[in-house]
Design a protein around this motif. Structure first.
Motif, PDB file in Angstrom:
ATOM      1  N   TRP A 332       0.843  -1.210   0.000  1.00  0.00           N
ATOM      2  CA  TRP A 332       0.000   0.000   0.000  1.00  0.00           C
ATOM      3  C   TRP A 332       0.871   1.250   0.000  1.00  0.00           C
ATOM      4  O   TRP A 332       0.599   2.216  -0.722  1.00  0.00           O
ATOM      5  CB  TRP A 332      -0.924  -0.037   1.212  1.00  0.00           C
ATOM      6  CG  TRP A 332      -1.830   1.150   1.328  1.00  0.00           C
ATOM      7  CD1 TRP A 332      -3.022   1.345   0.695  1.00  0.00           C
ATOM      8  CD2 TRP A 332      -1.614   2.317   2.138  1.00  0.00           C
ATOM      9  NE1 TRP A 332      -3.573   2.550   1.058  1.00  0.00           N
ATOM     10  CE2 TRP A 332      -2.716   3.170   1.948  1.00  0.00           C
ATOM     11  CE3 TRP A 332      -0.616   2.712   3.007  1.00  0.00           C
ATOM     12  CZ2 TRP A 332      -2.841   4.395   2.598  1.00  0.00           C
ATOM     13  CZ3 TRP A 332      -0.719   3.944   3.654  1.00  0.00           C
ATOM     14  CH2 TRP A 332      -1.823   4.763   3.443  1.00  0.00           C
ATOM     15  N   LEU A 333       1.937   1.227   0.806  1.00  0.00           N
ATOM     16  CA  LEU A 333       2.826   2.385   0.859  1.00  0.00           C
ATOM     17  C   LEU A 333       3.461   2.680  -0.493  1.00  0.00           C
ATOM     18  O   LEU A 333       3.702   3.844  -0.832  1.00  0.00           O
ATOM     19  CB  LEU A 333       3.932   2.143   1.888  1.00  0.00           C
ATOM     20  CG  LEU A 333       3.662   2.536   3.333  1.00  0.00           C
ATOM     21  CD1 LEU A 333       4.851   2.144   4.206  1.00  0.00           C
ATOM     22  CD2 LEU A 333       3.371   4.025   3.475  1.00  0.00           C
ATOM     23  N   GLN A 334       3.733   1.651  -1.260  1.00  0.00           N
ATOM     24  CA  GLN A 334       4.356   1.856  -2.571  1.00  0.00           C
ATOM     25  C   GLN A 334       3.475   2.682  -3.497  1.00  0.00           C
ATOM     26  O   GLN A 334       3.980   3.428  -4.344  1.00  0.00           O
ATOM     27  CB  GLN A 334       4.644   0.499  -3.225  1.00  0.00           C
ATOM     28  CG  GLN A 334       5.765  -0.283  -2.568  1.00  0.00           C
ATOM     29  CD  GLN A 334       7.117   0.373  -2.773  1.00  0.00           C
ATOM     30  OE1 GLN A 334       7.422   0.866  -3.868  1.00  0.00           O
ATOM     31  NE2 GLN A 334       7.929   0.390  -1.728  1.00  0.00           N
ATOM     32  N   HIS A 335       2.151   2.561  -3.335  1.00  0.00           N
ATOM     33  CA  HIS A 335       1.236   3.173  -4.293  1.00  0.00           C
ATOM     34  C   HIS A 335       0.540   4.438  -3.784  1.00  0.00           C
ATOM     35  O   HIS A 335      -0.020   5.187  -4.571  1.00  0.00           O
ATOM     36  CB  HIS A 335       0.164   2.153  -4.710  1.00  0.00           C
ATOM     37  CG  HIS A 335       0.723   0.954  -5.399  1.00  0.00           C
ATOM     38  ND1 HIS A 335       0.917  -0.261  -4.756  1.00  0.00           N
ATOM     39  CD2 HIS A 335       1.173   0.783  -6.664  1.00  0.00           C
ATOM     40  CE1 HIS A 335       1.425  -1.131  -5.607  1.00  0.00           C
ATOM     41  NE2 HIS A 335       1.599  -0.524  -6.782  1.00  0.00           N
ATOM     42  N   VAL A 336       0.560   4.669  -2.465  1.00  0.00           N
ATOM     43  CA  VAL A 336      -0.186   5.806  -1.939  1.00  0.00           C
ATOM     44  C   VAL A 336       0.573   7.105  -2.182  1.00  0.00           C
ATOM     45  O   VAL A 336       1.807   7.149  -2.165  1.00  0.00           O
ATOM     46  CB  VAL A 336      -0.473   5.619  -0.428  1.00  0.00           C
ATOM     47  CG1 VAL A 336       0.791   5.816   0.404  1.00  0.00           C
ATOM     48  CG2 VAL A 336      -1.591   6.545   0.032  1.00  0.00           C
ATOM     49  N   ASP A 337      -0.175   8.163  -2.417  1.00  0.00           N
ATOM     50  CA  ASP A 337       0.387   9.506  -2.567  1.00  0.00           C
ATOM     51  C   ASP A 337       0.138  10.243  -1.256  1.00  0.00           C
ATOM     52  O   ASP A 337      -1.013  10.383  -0.828  1.00  0.00           O
ATOM     53  CB  ASP A 337      -0.292  10.220  -3.735  1.00  0.00           C
ATOM     54  CG  ASP A 337       0.233  11.622  -3.953  1.00  0.00           C
ATOM     55  OD1 ASP A 337       1.348  11.921  -3.483  1.00  0.00           O
ATOM     56  OD2 ASP A 337      -0.487  12.441  -4.567  1.00  0.00           O
ATOM     57  N   ALA A 338       1.209  10.696  -0.594  1.00  0.00           N
ATOM     58  CA  ALA A 338       1.095  11.389   0.686  1.00  0.00           C
ATOM     59  C   ALA A 338       2.154  12.480   0.754  1.00  0.00           C
ATOM     60  O   ALA A 338       3.157  12.427   0.021  1.00  0.00           O
ATOM     61  CB  ALA A 338       1.275  10.411   1.841  1.00  0.00           C
ATOM     62  N   PRO A 339       1.963  13.496   1.613  1.00  0.00           N
ATOM     63  CA  PRO A 339       2.986  14.551   1.738  1.00  0.00           C
ATOM     64  C   PRO A 339       4.360  13.990   2.092  1.00  0.00           C
ATOM     65  O   PRO A 339       5.384  14.545   1.693  1.00  0.00           O
ATOM     66  CB  PRO A 339       2.435  15.434   2.860  1.00  0.00           C
ATOM     67  CG  PRO A 339       0.958  15.190   2.858  1.00  0.00           C
ATOM     68  CD  PRO A 339       0.777  13.763   2.450  1.00  0.00           C
ATOM     69  N   ALA A 340       4.375  12.911   2.858  1.00  0.00           N
ATOM     70  CA  ALA A 340       5.599  12.165   3.155  1.00  0.00           C
ATOM     71  C   ALA A 340       5.167  10.766   3.539  1.00  0.00           C
ATOM     72  O   ALA A 340       4.078  10.569   4.088  1.00  0.00           O
ATOM     73  CB  ALA A 340       6.388  12.821   4.289  1.00  0.00           C
ATOM     74  N   LYS A 341       5.989   9.776   3.237  1.00  0.00           N
ATOM     75  CA  LYS A 341       5.646   8.402   3.604  1.00  0.00           C
ATOM     76  C   LYS A 341       6.923   7.625   3.875  1.00  0.00           C
ATOM     77  O   LYS A 341       7.956   7.871   3.257  1.00  0.00           O
ATOM     78  CB  LYS A 341       4.817   7.719   2.518  1.00  0.00           C
ATOM     79  CG  LYS A 341       5.493   7.610   1.161  1.00  0.00           C
ATOM     80  CD  LYS A 341       4.567   6.947   0.139  1.00  0.00           C
ATOM     81  CE  LYS A 341       5.255   6.803  -1.218  1.00  0.00           C
ATOM     82  NZ  LYS A 341       4.395   6.143  -2.222  1.00  0.00           N
ATOM     83  N   ARG A 342       6.822   6.689   4.799  1.00  0.00           N
ATOM     84  CA  ARG A 342       7.990   5.907   5.176  1.00  0.00           C
ATOM     85  C   ARG A 342       7.532   4.587   5.785  1.00  0.00           C
ATOM     86  O   ARG A 342       6.615   4.561   6.613  1.00  0.00           O
ATOM     87  CB  ARG A 342       8.823   6.692   6.200  1.00  0.00           C
ATOM     88  CG  ARG A 342      10.057   5.982   6.732  1.00  0.00           C
ATOM     89  CD  ARG A 342      11.225   6.072   5.768  1.00  0.00           C
ATOM     90  NE  ARG A 342      12.424   5.481   6.361  1.00  0.00           N
ATOM     91  CZ  ARG A 342      13.307   6.149   7.104  1.00  0.00           C
ATOM     92  NH1 ARG A 342      13.128   7.457   7.336  1.00  0.00           N
ATOM     93  NH2 ARG A 342      14.374   5.540   7.588  1.00  0.00           N
ATOM     94  N   GLY A 343       8.143   3.508   5.385  1.00  0.00           N
ATOM     95  CA  GLY A 343       7.932   2.221   6.019  1.00  0.00           C
ATOM     96  C   GLY A 343       9.191   1.800   6.740  1.00  0.00           C
ATOM     97  O   GLY A 343      10.283   1.891   6.180  1.00  0.00           O
ATOM     98  N   VAL A 344       9.059   1.376   7.978  1.00  0.00           N
ATOM     99  CA  VAL A 344      10.199   0.948   8.776  1.00  0.00           C
ATOM    100  C   VAL A 344       9.968  -0.502   9.191  1.00  0.00           C
ATOM    101  O   VAL A 344       8.973  -0.816   9.855  1.00  0.00           O
ATOM    102  CB  VAL A 344      10.382   1.829  10.024  1.00  0.00           C
ATOM    103  CG1 VAL A 344      11.600   1.369  10.822  1.00  0.00           C
ATOM    104  CG2 VAL A 344      10.516   3.301   9.633  1.00  0.00           C
ATOM    105  N   TRP A 345      10.883  -1.378   8.787  1.00  0.00           N
ATOM    106  CA  TRP A 345      10.776  -2.793   9.133  1.00  0.00           C
ATOM    107  C   TRP A 345      11.448  -3.062  10.483  1.00  0.00           C
ATOM    108  O   TRP A 345      12.558  -2.588  10.736  1.00  0.00           O
ATOM    109  CB  TRP A 345      11.435  -3.662   8.068  1.00  0.00           C
ATOM    110  CG  TRP A 345      10.625  -3.781   6.813  1.00  0.00           C
ATOM    111  CD1 TRP A 345      10.802  -3.092   5.644  1.00  0.00           C
ATOM    112  CD2 TRP A 345       9.512  -4.650   6.594  1.00  0.00           C
ATOM    113  NE1 TRP A 345       9.867  -3.470   4.715  1.00  0.00           N
ATOM    114  CE2 TRP A 345       9.062  -4.439   5.264  1.00  0.00           C
ATOM    115  CE3 TRP A 345       8.849  -5.592   7.380  1.00  0.00           C
ATOM    116  CZ2 TRP A 345       7.978  -5.129   4.718  1.00  0.00           C
ATOM    117  CZ3 TRP A 345       7.767  -6.275   6.836  1.00  0.00           C
ATOM    118  CH2 TRP A 345       7.345  -6.050   5.529  1.00  0.00           C
ATOM    119  N   PHE A 346      10.764  -3.834  11.298  1.00  0.00           N
ATOM    120  CA  PHE A 346      11.302  -4.280  12.587  1.00  0.00           C
ATOM    121  C   PHE A 346      11.586  -5.777  12.445  1.00  0.00           C
ATOM    122  O   PHE A 346      10.671  -6.604  12.460  1.00  0.00           O
ATOM    123  CB  PHE A 346      10.303  -3.993  13.711  1.00  0.00           C
ATOM    124  CG  PHE A 346      10.248  -2.540  14.100  1.00  0.00           C
ATOM    125  CD1 PHE A 346      10.751  -2.120  15.322  1.00  0.00           C
ATOM    126  CD2 PHE A 346       9.719  -1.586  13.237  1.00  0.00           C
ATOM    127  CE1 PHE A 346      10.729  -0.781  15.684  1.00  0.00           C
ATOM    128  CE2 PHE A 346       9.684  -0.245  13.584  1.00  0.00           C
ATOM    129  CZ  PHE A 346      10.187   0.162  14.821  1.00  0.00           C
TER     130      PHE A 346
END
Length: 375
Positions: A332-346
């Motif tokens: 979802w993060l790959q395709h969403v348009d947002a002012p800023a976006k970040r995915g952090v893997w734990f």
């Protein structure tokens, strides 16, 4: 302050907390022990250790009316000028307040942390679990409550915007609140994010099947194969969800490398200074009260068509999460348009990221989330 220094400070703080707790449990009582005397003494130690004594700090647990229901709220932080984080707990009806002592203390140096027990959950369940309230248990009601609590906090704390953070079930009303009222929030932080419930259920069971085959676990295979096709076209009932999640969670899909019992989490309320015996009993009662009433709506949740998000979004994703699997969130993060976006893997976490990797949680909040706060 660099990342290494932060990690050292967190380790020392966590060691002090657990060391003091173990000392309290080991110290002989000065009088004849009552059945729960050790836990009583441990809670007293916890309360003193967690106390925020500085004049700039804030430590309140109180109730306030929200849409006709007295909601219980916890506010903790060492500096009132710090950014405010509003945490929306999972479940439904799994309050985070009784377990926040396990992971939150270091964050309170840099953020004012707010938790609330949702309607039908924990301390708020004790205030009202009437038939009339049962009729209000819909996702939109939780969204409306969240927005009202955000407005309440703006006025009380004198800050125009908050950081909205949510875990598991809580990501559903929180995502909807962020979409509806972006003016209230600096950013959204999702943990154990729900994107598509039906897809989550499919991925979870497939992980269980693959792991059972790898282990040669015939009992598990027999039980899971009896559910196929899953979720299929049948209704996703409570019984089917429980059966489908049994083995994936036992294989570490709830807490990485642990089985599903997780006594460290489910027993946390026994040591919480904020929860008494009746509050602790209300956790299970609230779960029974809410889940069946929300289930039909819950299983239809699907945010995969949301292609524009109005505020910065950060997703904290457990690599081993097979309760709300992380891959749909990453997609979802790959395709969403947002002012800023970040995915952090734990990498060492499953579904319980703040509890499983609290050190990395602290560093991520400082390095990734706090810069998104705009004065």
């Amino acid at each position: 302050m660099n990342t290494r220094t932060l990690q050292i400070r967190f380790t020392l703080a966590a060691g002090l907390l657990m060391g003091t707790l173990m000392l309290a449990l080991a110290t002989p009582p000065v009088r004849a022990a009552e059945p729960d005397d050790e836990a009583v003494r441990a809670r007293a130690v916890m309360a003193d250790l967690l106390r925020i004594p500085g004049p700039a700090g804030m430590q309140e647990t109180y109730r306030t009316p929200i849409h006709g229901v007295d909601h219980w709220i916890s506010i903790r932080g060492q500096d009132r000028a710090n950014p405010v984080v509003l945490f929306v707990h999972g479940g439904p009806a799994s309050p985070s307040m009784p377990s926040l002592w396990q992971w939150q203390r270091p964050l309170e140096e840099y953020f004012t942390m707010v938790h609330y027990d949702q309607r039908g959950a924990g301390k708020t369940y004790r205030e009202d679990h009437s038939d009339a309230l049962a009729g209000t248990l819909r996702i939109q009601t939780y969204v409306d409550d969240l927005v009202a609590i955000a407005e309440h906090l703006r006025a009380k704390l004198g800050q125009d915007k908050l950081v909205l953070m949510a875990h598991s079930w809580g990501t559903i009303p929180a995502m909807r609140a962020a979409l509806a009222r972006p003016d209230l929030f600096h950013a959204y932080v999702g943990i154990g994010q729900v994107i598509d419930v039906r897809e989550n259920e499919r991925i979870s069971l497939q992980f269980g099947l693959d792991e059972a085959r790898r282990r040669g676990d015939r009992e598990a295979l027999r039980e899971m194969e009896a559910l196929l096709p899953y979720p299929g076209n049948e209704p996703i009932t409570r019984e089917r969800i429980v059966a489908a999640r049994k083995w994936p969670q036992r294989y570490g899909g709830m807490a990485a490398f642990r089985d599903e019992t997780n006594p460290w989490y489910y027993g946390a309320a026994r040591l919480s200074p904020d929860y008494d015996d009746e509050d602790r009993a209300a956790i299970n009662a609230g779960s029974l009260f809410t889940l069946d009433r929300l289930l039909d709506e819950y299983v239809q949740v699907d945010f995969s068509d949301v292609r524009r998000f109005p505020i910065p979004v950060v997703m904290l994703m457990g690599r081993h999460d097979y309760t709300t699997p992380s891959q749909p969130t990453a997609d979802w993060l790959q395709h969403v348009d947002a002012p800023a976006k970040r995915g952090v893997w734990f990498e060492r976490s499953a579904h319980m990221v703040p509890w499983e990797e609290p050190g990395k949680m602290l560093v991520t909040m400082l390095e990734v989330v706090r810069p998104l706060v705009r004065e």
